[in-house]
Motif scaffolding. Structure first.
Motif, PDB file in Angstrom:
ATOM      1  N   ARG A 191      19.404 -11.511   7.067  1.00  0.00           N
ATOM      2  CA  ARG A 191      19.715 -12.505   6.070  1.00  0.00           C
ATOM      3  C   ARG A 191      21.077 -12.307   5.530  1.00  0.00           C
ATOM      4  O   ARG A 191      21.387 -10.835   5.412  1.00  0.00           O
ATOM      5  N   PHE A 192      21.943 -13.084   5.370  1.00  0.00           N
ATOM      6  CA  PHE A 192      23.441 -12.903   4.831  1.00  0.00           C
ATOM      7  C   PHE A 192      24.268 -12.101   5.932  1.00  0.00           C
ATOM      8  O   PHE A 192      25.087 -11.342   5.462  1.00  0.00           O
ATOM      9  N   ASN A 193      23.908 -12.169   7.187  1.00  0.00           N
ATOM     10  CA  ASN A 193      24.630 -11.137   7.888  1.00  0.00           C
ATOM     11  C   ASN A 193      25.742 -11.762   8.883  1.00  0.00           C
ATOM     12  O   ASN A 193      26.513 -11.112   9.541  1.00  0.00           O
ATOM     13  N   PHE A 194      25.935 -13.050   8.546  1.00  0.00           N
ATOM     14  CA  PHE A 194      26.641 -13.876   9.082  1.00  0.00           C
ATOM     15  C   PHE A 194      26.917 -13.637  10.516  1.00  0.00           C
ATOM     16  O   PHE A 194      28.025 -13.484  11.176  1.00  0.00           O
ATOM     17  N   GLY A 195      25.918 -13.181  11.330  1.00  0.00           N
ATOM     18  CA  GLY A 195      25.553 -13.087  12.626  1.00  0.00           C
ATOM     19  C   GLY A 195      26.186 -11.977  13.328  1.00  0.00           C
ATOM     20  O   GLY A 195      26.435 -11.565  14.564  1.00  0.00           O
ATOM     21  N   THR A 196      26.724 -10.916  12.325  1.00  0.00           N
ATOM     22  CA  THR A 196      27.152  -9.779  12.875  1.00  0.00           C
ATOM     23  C   THR A 196      26.257  -8.477  12.898  1.00  0.00           C
ATOM     24  O   THR A 196      25.593  -8.310  11.632  1.00  0.00           O
ATOM     25  N   LEU A 197      26.013  -7.596  13.793  1.00  0.00           N
ATOM     26  CA  LEU A 197      25.236  -6.674  13.748  1.00  0.00           C
ATOM     27  C   LEU A 197      25.714  -5.593  12.430  1.00  0.00           C
ATOM     28  O   LEU A 197      24.930  -4.588  12.314  1.00  0.00           O
ATOM     29  N   ILE A 409      32.405   1.512   9.820  1.00  0.00           N
ATOM     30  CA  ILE A 409      33.779   1.188   9.373  1.00  0.00           C
ATOM     31  C   ILE A 409      33.509   0.169   8.303  1.00  0.00           C
ATOM     32  O   ILE A 409      34.418   0.140   7.316  1.00  0.00           O
ATOM     33  N   LEU A 410      32.352  -0.555   8.638  1.00  0.00           N
ATOM     34  CA  LEU A 410      32.229  -1.476   7.506  1.00  0.00           C
ATOM     35  C   LEU A 410      31.912  -1.035   6.111  1.00  0.00           C
ATOM     36  O   LEU A 410      32.408  -1.545   5.172  1.00  0.00           O
ATOM     37  N   ASP A 411      31.648   0.174   5.930  1.00  0.00           N
ATOM     38  CA  ASP A 411      31.384   0.842   4.658  1.00  0.00           C
ATOM     39  C   ASP A 411      32.868   1.320   4.076  1.00  0.00           C
ATOM     40  O   ASP A 411      33.106   1.028   2.859  1.00  0.00           O
ATOM     41  N   VAL A 412      33.759   1.480   4.891  1.00  0.00           N
ATOM     42  CA  VAL A 412      35.112   1.456   4.276  1.00  0.00           C
ATOM     43  C   VAL A 412      35.481   0.064   3.650  1.00  0.00           C
ATOM     44  O   VAL A 412      36.175   0.121   2.671  1.00  0.00           O
ATOM     45  N   TYR A 413      35.345  -0.751   4.479  1.00  0.00           N
ATOM     46  CA  TYR A 413      35.869  -2.272   4.155  1.00  0.00           C
ATOM     47  C   TYR A 413      35.095  -2.592   2.906  1.00  0.00           C
ATOM     48  O   TYR A 413      35.740  -2.891   1.820  1.00  0.00           O
ATOM     49  N   SER A 414      33.793  -2.210   2.652  1.00  0.00           N
ATOM     50  CA  SER A 414      33.010  -2.482   1.719  1.00  0.00           C
ATOM     51  C   SER A 414      33.501  -1.800   0.364  1.00  0.00           C
ATOM     52  O   SER A 414      33.530  -2.388  -0.609  1.00  0.00           O
ATOM     53  N   MET A 415      33.970  -0.625   0.355  1.00  0.00           N
ATOM     54  CA  MET A 415      34.489   0.196  -0.563  1.00  0.00           C
ATOM     55  C   MET A 415      35.754  -0.511  -1.064  1.00  0.00           C
ATOM     56  O   MET A 415      35.813  -0.618  -2.390  1.00  0.00           O
ATOM     57  N   PHE A 416      36.381  -0.713  -0.276  1.00  0.00           N
ATOM     58  CA  PHE A 416      37.991  -1.203  -0.820  1.00  0.00           C
ATOM     59  C   PHE A 416      37.615  -2.802  -1.282  1.00  0.00           C
ATOM     60  O   PHE A 416      38.082  -3.028  -2.516  1.00  0.00           O
ATOM     61  N   VAL A 417      36.823  -3.652  -0.748  1.00  0.00           N
ATOM     62  CA  VAL A 417      36.564  -4.734  -1.366  1.00  0.00           C
ATOM     63  C   VAL A 417      36.080  -4.741  -2.761  1.00  0.00           C
ATOM     64  O   VAL A 417      36.281  -5.376  -3.652  1.00  0.00           O
ATOM     65  N   ALA A 418      34.963  -3.628  -2.878  1.00  0.00           N
ATOM     66  CA  ALA A 418      34.086  -3.419  -4.191  1.00  0.00           C
ATOM     67  C   ALA A 418      35.330  -2.970  -5.081  1.00  0.00           C
ATOM     68  O   ALA A 418      34.954  -3.067  -6.464  1.00  0.00           O
ATOM     69  N   GLY A 419      36.084  -2.152  -4.472  1.00  0.00           N
ATOM     70  CA  GLY A 419      37.242  -1.639  -5.446  1.00  0.00           C
ATOM     71  C   GLY A 419      38.054  -2.941  -6.219  1.00  0.00           C
ATOM     72  O   GLY A 419      38.405  -2.735  -7.391  1.00  0.00           O
TER      73      GLY A 419
ATOM     74  N   ASN B  86      22.023  -1.148  13.729  1.00  0.00           N
ATOM     75  CA  ASN B  86      23.377  -0.917  13.184  1.00  0.00           C
ATOM     76  C   ASN B  86      24.304  -0.222  14.251  1.00  0.00           C
ATOM     77  O   ASN B  86      25.524   0.074  13.856  1.00  0.00           O
ATOM     78  N   CYS B  87      23.789   0.707  14.818  1.00  0.00           N
ATOM     79  CA  CYS B  87      24.824   1.868  15.785  1.00  0.00           C
ATOM     80  C   CYS B  87      25.215   1.053  17.164  1.00  0.00           C
ATOM     81  O   CYS B  87      26.160   1.778  17.648  1.00  0.00           O
ATOM     82  N   LEU B  88      24.668   0.065  17.379  1.00  0.00           N
ATOM     83  CA  LEU B  88      25.198  -0.621  18.735  1.00  0.00           C
ATOM     84  C   LEU B  88      26.440  -1.204  18.816  1.00  0.00           C
ATOM     85  O   LEU B  88      27.086  -0.912  19.790  1.00  0.00           O
ATOM     86  N   PRO B  89      27.050  -1.818  17.515  1.00  0.00           N
ATOM     87  CA  PRO B  89      28.683  -2.268  17.944  1.00  0.00           C
ATOM     88  C   PRO B  89      29.370  -0.990  18.237  1.00  0.00           C
ATOM     89  O   PRO B  89      30.461  -0.832  19.079  1.00  0.00           O
ATOM     90  N   GLU B  90      29.115   0.048  17.527  1.00  0.00           N
ATOM     91  CA  GLU B  90      29.850   1.496  17.935  1.00  0.00           C
ATOM     92  C   GLU B  90      29.772   1.954  19.260  1.00  0.00           C
ATOM     93  O   GLU B  90      30.800   2.135  19.967  1.00  0.00           O
ATOM     94  N   PHE B  91      28.581   1.879  19.894  1.00  0.00           N
ATOM     95  CA  PHE B  91      28.258   2.048  21.036  1.00  0.00           C
ATOM     96  C   PHE B  91      29.105   1.249  22.129  1.00  0.00           C
ATOM     97  O   PHE B  91      29.682   1.506  23.371  1.00  0.00           O
ATOM     98  N   LEU B  92      28.961  -0.145  21.966  1.00  0.00           N
ATOM     99  CA  LEU B  92      29.449  -1.086  22.941  1.00  0.00           C
ATOM    100  C   LEU B  92      30.983  -1.084  22.942  1.00  0.00           C
ATOM    101  O   LEU B  92      31.564  -1.546  23.846  1.00  0.00           O
ATOM    102  N   GLN B  93      31.556  -0.748  21.780  1.00  0.00           N
ATOM    103  CA  GLN B  93      33.204  -0.629  21.564  1.00  0.00           C
ATOM    104  C   GLN B  93      33.655   0.643  22.373  1.00  0.00           C
ATOM    105  O   GLN B  93      34.747   0.715  22.634  1.00  0.00           O
ATOM    106  N   ALA B  94      32.759   1.611  22.525  1.00  0.00           N
ATOM    107  CA  ALA B  94      33.422   2.777  23.365  1.00  0.00           C
ATOM    108  C   ALA B  94      33.461   2.626  24.743  1.00  0.00           C
ATOM    109  O   ALA B  94      33.164   1.799  25.273  1.00  0.00           O
TER     110      ALA B  94
END
Lengths: 503, 344
Positions: A191-197, A409-419, B86-94
């Motif tokens: 839910r609310f993941n906009f189709g991204t893993l 890397i999403l966590d880094v983006y999330s952190m700056f957006v949260a900032g 959640n780990c799969l994008p990282e793997f597929l980008q390698a």
């Protein structure tokens, strides 16, 4: 008592043991204090090396790291608004405003003393009641009761850190919404993941905390610097007086009990302990309106509770083999490396080792007091670092901390957006504490609520048929009702003023 | 400059230099024992589950001996969340060069069949080995007299209780297709519908049955061996064609209750990107096979009771298991009326 003395003697008559105790104590304090280097990082790095230590040394090492690391995170929360770990986040709510008001020494003093007190008390309880307490917790606290506990906690959150109840509630609801991103906790439906893993695992609360606190603070102070309004916080090394501590006695005892209780619940641990005790401090305080603005009780409560939870977390771990959090889960790995399994038999199979662990955690809690007092006098001098040097360092550490969490890397983006969002929210008098608690308690609450509903055949009113949940849910509802009544009174007076001014 | 500031800047510089030194030392190239000196830099293994968990321990146990065999450094990173997705994008980008490996479990084929992920486990990844295979069992609370006869767990009593009404029996389970499908097989065979309470947190999952809040736990025996030894949990049914040697008194779904089916397995394997040079793929598979047999790893296997069934699968067998799993899950999902990816 005899077992404790034997454990203490084993600990302090062994030079290697003493060395490991001191290294673990200092290592925990340092790693706990730096966001990118949490105590979990230290524990994970050390895990393979524990194979080369004796089983007693290896287990003792982790016990001491746990105790000192949980306290270490309070220092950066108080000085720089960067909680070293999530259980120190509530400490920042009031600890950092105290620093801005030139009371950093007092804030750290409260944190040190209360951490030591909470940890020592829990260690004593751990030694006395491991078996019966573990048995009581596991038999009486299932998802229904834990949900009721979280609901009770959420009910009070909305009033913290803002003058407006409606903005507080809005902040809380945004937090709950953010916590729901990813997948639902029972069915795993995205839910609310906009189709991204990348969003499948949700937005983790640690980057959000780093963003809302550390990054937003850099923006706020940066803006002041640009406007020429920046004031370097006064460095204060004054320690709280005995009388000031004495005034905190009820907060300390209540928070120690909450911390101990939350720590005993499997899978819950120190985070819920810190947030729940902060909530209760607000609920029972005569100075409710001062919370979020530098109220010492806001430092005392979470720091007592999160350290009390460390000792308590050992109870389900040792008695039942059930870890209360990530670090206790790693301790299972350490036991396994030494061909031991935690669980009911450990007290028989490794009796001496367990008592060395108990003794080391007890003495580590007391040692925090000594080390912490010395540290408190010195570490506040970090505030003398000029902001142009400090700000990039904070951002670098926060970025490392966000990325190191799970390599995403999403966590880094999330952190700056949260900032950025945190910066705007603070400008608009929205409540950052309410939002953060919404995310954290919301995630725990939804998970337990979903499971409760399965158990209760989706009948919400069945929550009132079980004694513990009935009491907690009722208390939460009463709190919400009182908040609304108070808000109506407040709104009524504003409305009257508004009518008078426009008459 | 004030002395304090000078010291602080000096300390910052020293920290930065140390950090650079650490990074530089881990980036030094070296010659490995594989084809053309592979690996000549550290290998990264992406573990998709949390530190201290079963997958994490399985990776730690096998990469230690594997690194020694390869004469290389292997770094493990845990990218958690999303039930292991959640780990799969990282793997597929390698890049597909053999320097980024993936540790994953049976959710890879099952979630593909479900349509939850688009990574085809047959064509998008190269299987190396499976180092961890575990069957599943049902357990009851060790003191739950309702389901015992003469102090021994009695599956018939569990069934009788479950058949008294839909949702009468409560099951502590995890939201992974392998477990859900296995439970559905049991329900269909014995004609009852249980109430399943799902959570990924093992402490809460085990605690719910040990604490007497739920009736039955579905789990792999190695993960709960300490509770079984302590008498807190007792096995009541093996979801296996025959009884296990380690649990001779526990009835099996096949031999005792006549169900003819292919049991689903919890497996943990190592994978690399499709397109990795074949000689490196073969080399890696061979290294992990040797690492599995090492004394260090065999100690781990015994300690975790992973020897209840043959826990190792070679590259060829792993590839076949993955291919077969896709078909098995398609069939199982279809039988149970669950949604299936379009085109399967």
């Amino acid at each position: 008592m005899e077992n404790f003395l034997i454990g203490t003697a084993q600990l302090f008559t062994d030079p290697i043991g003493i060395l490991i105790f001191v290294v673990a104590l200092i290592g925990g304090l340092v790693f706990g204090a730096v966001p990118g280097l949490s105590l979990l990082t230290l524990a994970a790095v050390l895990l393979p090396f524990t194979a080369y230590l004796s089983s007693t040394h290896a287990i003792m090492l982790y016990g001491v790291i746990y105790v000192s690391g949980v306290y270490g995170g309070a220092v950066t929360a108080i000085l720089f608004n960067i909680p070293g770990s999530v259980e120190n986040a509530p400490t920042a709510f009031d600890g950092y405003p105290m620093t801005r008001q030139g009371q950093s020494g007092k804030a750290i003093g409260y944190a040190v003393t209360c951490s030591a007190f909470g940890g020592t008390l829990a260690a004593i309880a751990m030694m006395a009641f491991t078996g019966p307490v573990a048995d009581f917790a596991i038999r009486n606290f299932g998802p229904v009761e834990i949900f009721a506990l979280v609901f009770f906690g959420l009910a009070v959150v909305a009033g913290i850190g803002t003058r407006s109840i409606s903005k507080g509630w809005l902040s809380l609801l945004i937090g709950l919404l953010l916590g729901s991103i990813g997948s639902d906790p029972v069915g795993g439906i995205p839910r609310f993941n906009f189709g991204t893993l990348y969003l499948h695992g949700g937005v983790h609360f640690i980057p959000l905390i780093l963003g809302f606190f550390a990054v937003a603070e850099v923006f706020v102070q940066g803006l002041k610097l640009a406007k020429g309004e920046y004031e370097t916080p006064k460095v204060s090394v004054s320690y709280p007086t005995f009388y000031e501590f004495w005034k905190m006695k009820f907060v300390v005892v209540r928070s120690a009990l909450i911390g101990f209780f939350c720590g005993v619940l499997p899978g819950i641990g120190a985070t819920l302990a810190a947030f729940m005790s902060y909530n209760e401090a607000v609920r029972w305080s005569k100075n409710r309106e001062r919370f979020g603005k530098g109220e010492p009780e806001g430092v005392v409560a979470p720091e007592t509770a999160n350290n009390a939870a460390t000792g308590a977390a050992m109870i389900p771990l040792l008695a039942l083999g059930l870890p209360g959090g990530a670090l206790t889960a790693m301790m299972i790995g350490v036991f396994n490396l030494h061909d031991m399994d935690v669980g009911p038999l450990i007290m028989i199979e490794a009796h001496d080792l367990v008592w060395v662990l108990f003794a080391s955690m007890f003495w580590a809690s007391l040692a925090i007091l000594l080390v912490g007092v010395v540290e408190a006098k010195g570490i506040v001098n970090l505030l003398r670092i000029p902001f142009p040097i400090l700000a990039p360092a904070i951002l670098i550490f926060a970025t490392i901390g966000a990325f190191a969490l799970r390599g995403n890397i999403l966590d880094v983006y999330s952190m700056f957006v949260a900032g950025v969002v945190g910066f705007l929210m603070r400008k608009g008098d929205y409540s950052i504490p309410a939002l953060v608690m919404g995310v954290i308690l919301g995630q725990i609450g939804e998970d337990t609520f979903s499971r409760s509903m399965v158990l209760l055949d989706y009948n919400v009113f069945a929550l009132f048929t079980m004694p513990i949940s009935a009491v907690l849910v009722s208390a939460g509802l009463i709190t919400i009702a009182m908040n609304i009544i108070r808000h109506r009174e407040l709104f009524g007076s504003y409305y009257a003023d508004f009518k008078d001014e426009n008459a | 400059m004030k002395p304090f500031l000078k010291k602080t800047l000096l300390a910052l510089f020293a920290s930065a230099a140390t950090g650079f030194g650490v990074v530089a030392s881990t980036s030094v190239t070296f010659a490995g024992s594989g084809p053309d000196g592979y690996p000549n830099r550290p290998i990264t293994v992406i573990c998709c589950y949390g530190k201290g968990g079963g997958s994490d321990q399985a990776v730690d146990a096998i990469v230690g001996p594997a690194a020694k065999i390869m004469n290389a450094k292997i770094n493990k990173i845990n990218i958690t969340g999303g039930g292991g997705l959640n780990c799969l994008p990282e793997f597929l980008q390698a890049p597909a060069d053999g320097y980024t490996l993936l540790q994953h479990i049976d959710t890879l084929p099952s979630r593909y069949v479900e349509g939850r992920i688009d990574i085809n486990p047959v064509t998008d990844v190269e299987s190396l080995v499976i180092m961890n295979v575990a069957p599943t069992m049902l357990f009851i609370n060790g003191e739950d007299e309702r389901f015992m006869t003469d102090g021994m767990p009695d599956w018939e009593k569990v069934v009788a209780y479950a058949q008294q009404g839909e949702g009468n029996l409560t099951v502590s389970n995890i939201n992974i297709p392998m477990e859900l499908v296995s439970m559905a097989v049991v329900e269909n065979h014995f004609g009852f519908k249980a109430k399943q309470v799902l959570t990924g947190k093992s402490a809460e999952r085990f605690g719910a049955v040990i604490g007497g809040q739920l009736d039955v736990l579905m789990e792999q025996p190695g993960d709960v061996s300490k509770y079984v030894e302590a008498g807190q949990l007792k096995p009541v049914l093996a979801l296996w064609p025959t009884r296990f040697e380690n649990f001779p008194d526990t009835k099996a779904l096949g031999s005792d209750y006549g169900l003819d089916w292919e049991p689903l397995l919890r497996f943990r394997g190592m994978f690399t990107r499709q397109g990795t040079p074949p000689e490196i793929v073969e080399y890696l598979a061979d290294v992990f096979a040797q690492a599995y047999q090492s004394e260090e790893h065999q100690d781990f296997v015994k300690r975790k009771s992973l020897d209840i069934v043959d826990s190792f699968r070679s590259r060829a067998d792993t590839t076949k298991i993955i291919e077969d799993s896709v078909g098995v899950y398609v069939e199982a999902f279809r039988e149970l009326g669950l949604p299936i990816r379009e085109g399967l």
